[in-house]
Design a protein around this motif. Structure first.
Motif, PDB file in Angstrom:
ATOM      1  N   THR B 177     -52.770   5.202  13.083  1.00  0.00           N
ATOM      2  CA  THR B 177     -53.443   5.419  14.363  1.00  0.00           C
ATOM      3  C   THR B 177     -52.379   5.455  15.444  1.00  0.00           C
ATOM      4  OG1 THR B 177     -55.339   4.194  13.523  1.00  0.00           O
ATOM      5  CG2 THR B 177     -55.273   4.617  15.900  1.00  0.00           C
ATOM      6  N   CYS B 179     -51.471   5.858  19.647  1.00  0.00           N
ATOM      7  CA  CYS B 179     -52.015   5.664  20.978  1.00  0.00           C
ATOM      8  C   CYS B 179     -50.869   5.717  21.985  1.00  0.00           C
ATOM      9  CB  CYS B 179     -52.738   4.322  21.078  1.00  0.00           C
ATOM     10  SG  CYS B 179     -53.517   4.075  22.673  1.00  0.00           S
ATOM     11  N   PHE B 355     -60.056   3.736  17.186  1.00  0.00           N
ATOM     12  CA  PHE B 355     -59.547   3.512  18.536  1.00  0.00           C
ATOM     13  C   PHE B 355     -60.692   3.519  19.533  1.00  0.00           C
ATOM     14  CE2 PHE B 355     -59.237   8.082  17.696  1.00  0.00           C
ATOM     15  CZ  PHE B 355     -59.956   8.604  18.760  1.00  0.00           C
ATOM     16  N   TYR B 373     -56.766  -0.287  19.171  1.00  0.00           N
ATOM     17  CA  TYR B 373     -56.807   0.581  18.001  1.00  0.00           C
ATOM     18  C   TYR B 373     -56.222  -0.160  16.817  1.00  0.00           C
ATOM     19  CZ  TYR B 373     -51.995   1.343  19.617  1.00  0.00           C
ATOM     20  OH  TYR B 373     -50.712   1.160  20.059  1.00  0.00           O
TER      21      TYR B 373
END
Lengths: 680, 414
Positions: B177, B179, B355, B373
């Motif tokens: 993930t 971000c 997220f 997240y």
């Protein structure tokens, strides 16, 4: 419905037009300002009956809304040499409360009082519909109010480069109590979701009040507080036909079921005032002012549908064009807006039986503007009553303009802010060590109010425990005690912020030496003692908003003139700003520098003895970190003589107070007593 | 863990937990390469950005969360290390209802920086060291306009799934993930938390990793807090029922714990990650989760992941149990993939990424803004059965004043 349908003549007069108009105007119109109740969002649940179900986490599948309802003035006027349109806007004291749950749902969320929609998760960037469940509006001490149900929608927008979440809602009174018992009402909301998941904005509530139960008397002007929403301007308007000759026409139907009514109106400035407190109950006053523009509305609804009921209102939408003019009749600008979510209910007029009429309300986005409204963004709410045959109008519209520059506010945003700053700086310059204390007190306005409201709600319980605890410590010999009467105390708590008491406020003028003894609560064994040297300013500061303030210093090492302090970072002295302002009463802010950094906020009640005060002191931060607990230090203080000298006595005890549960208990293992002697 | 749990069950849970944790978990910080410019993709004949194609440097990144304390609140050290690889990405904005698949090219969709929009990671190829170790991946994400520092900035978060590994990553599955923030002209600057299954252990090492060659953060306004979560003593999931009596989702509890992840990629050893280092408990998660698509199959595959959403509150406490602060976060997009554990093929194992925003902060997090997240692995059976899980959780906080950051090498009381 097909093209062959026969539509009624909405302009025919079942009853005379002027009679119907006057009956439609028989409403008590409440314009409220809702500000988040401090701390509510952090504790509230969407599923209060099932605390172990984490679906109820606030901010997930809905928002638990707790608001203080303030008095509100937002009046459009044609002012100045050119008689331009400006809005005089002020938020006043809180006189009510709203609690509800906004349960988020799908786009096709149905109107279903008592039910909950299929869940949808809160996405701050996506528009979402919600059902407004368990709405309870209360006024005064809570004995008047109503329950309601409604629906709403969030509107994420970007204004001047800044994302915001606007929210609109419309609802229906489902059950009134107190002064609202047996009445019908419609309410609408427009405002902003705060970062703390609160609702900040305007609510208008129109109560059908043919008997004049809540209207018909003059309501006093409000006491303004620091504007909790300086980025919004609310244009409150009354819409009506110019006279009975103005005809409503049918426009092209939007579909086979709905008709389109084209209703030209003139829009007047409207001044709404209310009070929520006082006997015999809430009152609303409506003053209609000059014409400020016109509105062309195209209303789409099913004219032939069964009359709307609380369980099944008739939906409608609108498309509206407002044209505003200055005092010379020249166009200032236009606003286009439309109701995307409207509900209407059958309305009976007792004085005109058989007269078809409707109360209806809704909200929708402002789509744009021209002239002074160029680039306008915000929401429209409508909260109206109309007749059908004749088509008389009693419209209450609010244009909520996101207006961070205060273009439409009286004086403009920058000027207004600057003026307040200038006025304050004349009293307390920005470089004064007490200036931050004033600022903190301003920022804590809602918190102070919230605490006082908690004491109001739980007055009996808190008073009983306080009185019992203090009265149990009267038998000390260092100085005579002063008994607290529980009933008197409960009454004082219930009254809220008291008036300014100059005698108590100026109980010291100069220096006083305080001997503090700390005792173990269970054994009364002395644990600690210290001497604090306090110096009270002789002059009170008077602020433009009515706040009266006094500078005080306290030090373990000697007296420090509060007007000539050393560098506070040296840690030699703590400073205190006591003040009184009508809306929050007697409050204090303390900045502690000796030993460690600490901040305290406190508020007080004036008790019956001439110099008797009961303070409640809350730690706000310690070592720079916020303090989150329910612990209040109570400090009972009074004046008396000891050994022939005038002395000031204080006793401090710690309590854990939960306002939601209305519980209070002793906390900690100690209490303290102090004896102050004046030293000139 | 149920209080009625037997010793055999406890042993089984412990074994399954160990299998779930046989992963290479690591942080990366992606930064557009200095020589990259003009990364924005524009539609032919249209004025506007439709995506980004850029090569990004992948830096080692260390997040050391300090135990919560009343005096210090919640703070972490964020250290950016040397470049340890690169990421070739091609992200394309997509319509909200577009069914994203690696084998489908989306229609040209213009960027609107004032709206949250979906995008696909049509290409996201991670290469480590000299480029011989890495993986290709596909995923989806969203942009999030945010008002930071007096201006509008475009955050982005995305979940990616490994499609094909090469070098040491050959045959491995996993997800990550991301971000961070998008500069429409330069590309993406942000963090990724990667979780690659490693039952054979060829991606991990018990040896110390070489020290990082730290440098100034290219993302100085953000502070990243990394922590883990596992089912704690006495914690058991339950169903949540709607007012109609039907199951609407699951209530989930976990214990929050300190967590350290690390990797290196230089030298002859190529890519290697530390084993997970899970530390002391620091708090409690209570959450609610459910599938995002009513009636969808529970199965999750690379082509059709199971989509989920939910809300959770993370409450952090100091060693004495005193609450220091809490955040409530919403998972707006979660993508879950079924896993077959070689040593426990019949267990319903899963891996997932997710997220969403921080919607409310209290205590030391009062006023905090940012995204939350993570990447996780789990064996999930219907409640109240045992829930084996390890989350890698990350909060990316907008923190220009360093409220949540400890200057590297200046730990408090350490």
């Amino acid at each position: 419905m097909t093209a062959t349908r026969t539509l009624p003549d909405v302009n025919s007069e079942t009853y005379p037009y002027d009679l119907v108009q006057s009956l439609l105007d028989q409403t008590a119109n409440f314009s409220l300002f809702a500000a988040p109740e401090p701390g509510y969002a952090q504790k509230a649940s969407l599923s209060p009956a099932a605390p172990g179900d984490f679906f109820g986490l606030n901010g997930g599948y809905g928002l638990a809304i707790g608001c203080n309802l303030h008095r509100f003035d937002a009046t459009a006027r044609l002012a100045g040499g050119r008689r331009d349109l400006v809005v005089q806007q002020a938020v006043g004291e809180p006189e009510g409360r709203l609690r509800c749950r906004w349960m988020l749902g799908p786009e096709d969320l149905p109107w279903a009082p008592g039910g909950e929609p299929p869940p949808a998760i809160f996405d701050p960037w996506s528009p979402l519909r919600f059902a407004m469940a368990d709405a309870v509006f209360t006024f005064g001490d809570g004995e008047h109010g109503f329950r309601g149900y409604g629906v709403g929608r969030t509107f994420p927008v970007v204004v001047a480069g800044r994302p915001r979440i606007l929210a609109g809602a419309v609802g229906n009174l489902t059950e009134g109590f107190g002064a609202f018992r047996g009445l019908e009402a419609t309410f609408v909301m427009t405002g902003t979701l705060t970062k703390e998941l609160g609702f900040l904005g305007n609510i208008t509530c129109r109560v059908v009040d043919p008997a004049g139960r809540m209207r018909g008397e003059e309501v006093s002007s409000l006491n303004p507080i620091l504007d909790p929403d300086p980025d919004s301007t609310f244009l409150v308007l009354r819409g009506e036909k110019r006279d009975r000759t103005v005809k409503t026409t049918y426009g092209p139907p939007p579909d086979d079921v709905r008709v389109s009514l084209v209703t030209p109106s003139q829009m007047r400035a409207l001044h709404l005032r209310f009070r929520g407190k006082g006997s015999p109950g809430p009152r609303a006053e409506t003053r209609v002012h000059e014409v400020v523009g016109t509105m062309e509305a195209n209303v789409a609804f099913n004219l032939l549908a069964p009359p709307g009921t609380a369980q099944r209102p008739v939906p409608f939408t609108t498309q509206e064009l407002y044209t505003f003019v200055d005092g010379r009749g020249e166009t200032l600008g236009t606003v286009t807006a439309g109701v995307v979510e409207g509900i209407s209910f059958d309305l009976k007029l007792p004085a005109a039986p058989g007269q078809p009429a409707v109360r209806f309300a809704g909200f929708g986005p402002i789509q744009g503007g021209t002239g002074v409204f160029a680039g306008a963004q915000g929401l429209l709410t409508v909260n109206s009553l109309i007749g059908i045959s004749p088509h008389a109008l009693s419209l209450l519209h609010v244009l909520h303009l996101v207006d961070p520059e205060g273009r439409l506010r009286s004086g403009g945003r920058t000027t207004r802010k600057q003026r307040k700053k200038d006025e304050v700086s004349e009293v307390l310059p920005k470089d004064d060590p007490f200036y931050p204390l004033w600022r903190h007190k301003e920022e804590y306005t809602e918190t102070y109010r919230g605490w006082r409201q908690g004491f109001q709600r739980c007055s009996r319980t808190i008073a009983d425990t306080i009185a019992k605890t203090y009265n149990g410590l009267l038998d000390f010999s260092d100085f005579p005690g002063l008994r607290i009467d529980a009933d008197t105390l409960a009454d004082l708590f219930a009254r809220g912020a008291g008036p300014f008491d100059p005698v108590a406020f100026d109980r010291y003028l100069g220096r006083a030496r305080g001997s503090f003894q700390t005792y173990e609560l269970g054994t009364r064994r002395e644990l600690d003692s210290s001497v604090l040297y306090s110096a009270w300013g002789r002059k009170n500061l008077r602020f433009p908003d009515g706040r009266i303030a006094k500078k005080i210093s306290g030090s373990f090492s000697g007296y420090f003139d509060p007007t000539a302090l050393p560098d506070l970072s040296e840690g030699k002295v703590d400073i205190i700003l006591n003040s009184h302002r009508p809306d929050v009463g007697l409050t204090s802010w303390v900045e502690i520098y000796q030993g460690h950094r600490q901040q305290r906020a406190s508020f007080a009640y004036k008790l019956p003895d001439p110099h008797e005060i009961l303070w409640f002191v809350k730690d706000v931060s310690m070592h720079g970190q916020p303090v989150h607990n329910n612990v209040f230090m109570a400090s009972h203080e009074w004046k008396g003589t000891l050994r022939g000298r005038t002395c000031y006595f204080m006793v401090g005890i710690f309590f854990d107070i939960d306002f939601d549960a209305c519980t209070i208990r002793l906390t900690g293992d100690r209490f303290w007593r102090a004896l102050y002697e004046e030293e000139g | 863990m149920s209080t009625m749990q037997t010793a055999a069950e406890a042993g089984s849970a412990s074994r399954l937990q160990r299998l779930i944790d046989e992963v290479a978990g690591f942080n990366i910080l992606a930064v557009p390469e200095a020589r990259s410019s003009g990364s924005a993709l524009r539609a032919t004949g249209r004025n506007g950005v439709i995506g980004w194609q850029v090569r990004e440097a992948l830096h080692r990144f260390d997040i050391v969360l300090h135990p919560p304390s009343a005096a210090g609140g919640m703070k972490a050290e964020n250290s950016v290390g040397e470049s340890a690889g690169w990421l070739d990405l091609r992200w394309l904005l997509i319509p909200r209802d577009f069914l994203a698949r690696p084998d489908r090219e989306p229609p040209a969709t213009l960027l609107d920086p004032e709206r949250s929009q979906r995008f696909t990671m049509q290409e996201a190829t991670f290469r480590f060291g000299d480029g011989s170790d890495g993986f290709r991946s596909f995923g989806t994400g969203r942009t999030f306009p945010a008002f930071y520092g007096g201006g509008l900035r475009l955050l982005a978060a995305a979940v990616g799934n490994v499609i094909e590994g090469f070098g040491k990553f050959r045959g491995h599955e996993g997800n990550y993930t991301l971000c961070g923030e998008i500069d429409p002209e330069r590309g993406f600057v942000g963090h990724g938390v990667v979780r690659i299954l490693d039952s054979q252990g060829n991606l991990r090492t018990a040896a110390d990793l070489p020290p990082m060659q730290t440098r100034q953060s290219p993302d100085p306004d953000a502070t990243y807090l990394l922590f883990g979560a596992q089912t704690g003593p006495g914690q058991e999931n339950s169903f949540s029922f709607g007012s109609d009596g039907q199951i609407r989702g699951a209530n989930i509890l976990t214990q929050l714990r300190l967590l350290r992840l690390g990797f290196a990629a230089g030298g002859s050893e190529g890519f290697r990650a530390n084993d997970l280092r899970i530390g002391e408990p620091i708090g409690l998660e209570v959450g609610f989760g459910r599938g995002s698509e009513p009636g969808a199959s529970q199965a999750g595959s690379a082509l059709k992941p199971f989509l989920f959403e939910g809300v959770a509150k993370y409450t952090f406490s100091d060693a004495s149990g005193r609450e220091i602060g809490a955040v409530t976060t919403n998972v707006l997009e979660g993508r879950r993939f079924d896993v077959r554990l070689p040593a426990a093929p019949d267990e319903p194992a899963l891996r997932f990424g997710f997220f969403g925003p921080i919607v409310l902060g209290t205590g030391c997090f009062a006023g905090a803004e940012g995204m939350f997240y993570g990447s996780s692995g789990s064996i999930l059976k219907p409640p109240p059965a045992e829930h084996v899980i390890t989350h890698f959780y990350v909060a990316r906080l907008h923190d220009p004043d360093g409220r949540f950051r400890v200057a590297v090498g200046k730990g408090e009381g350490r």
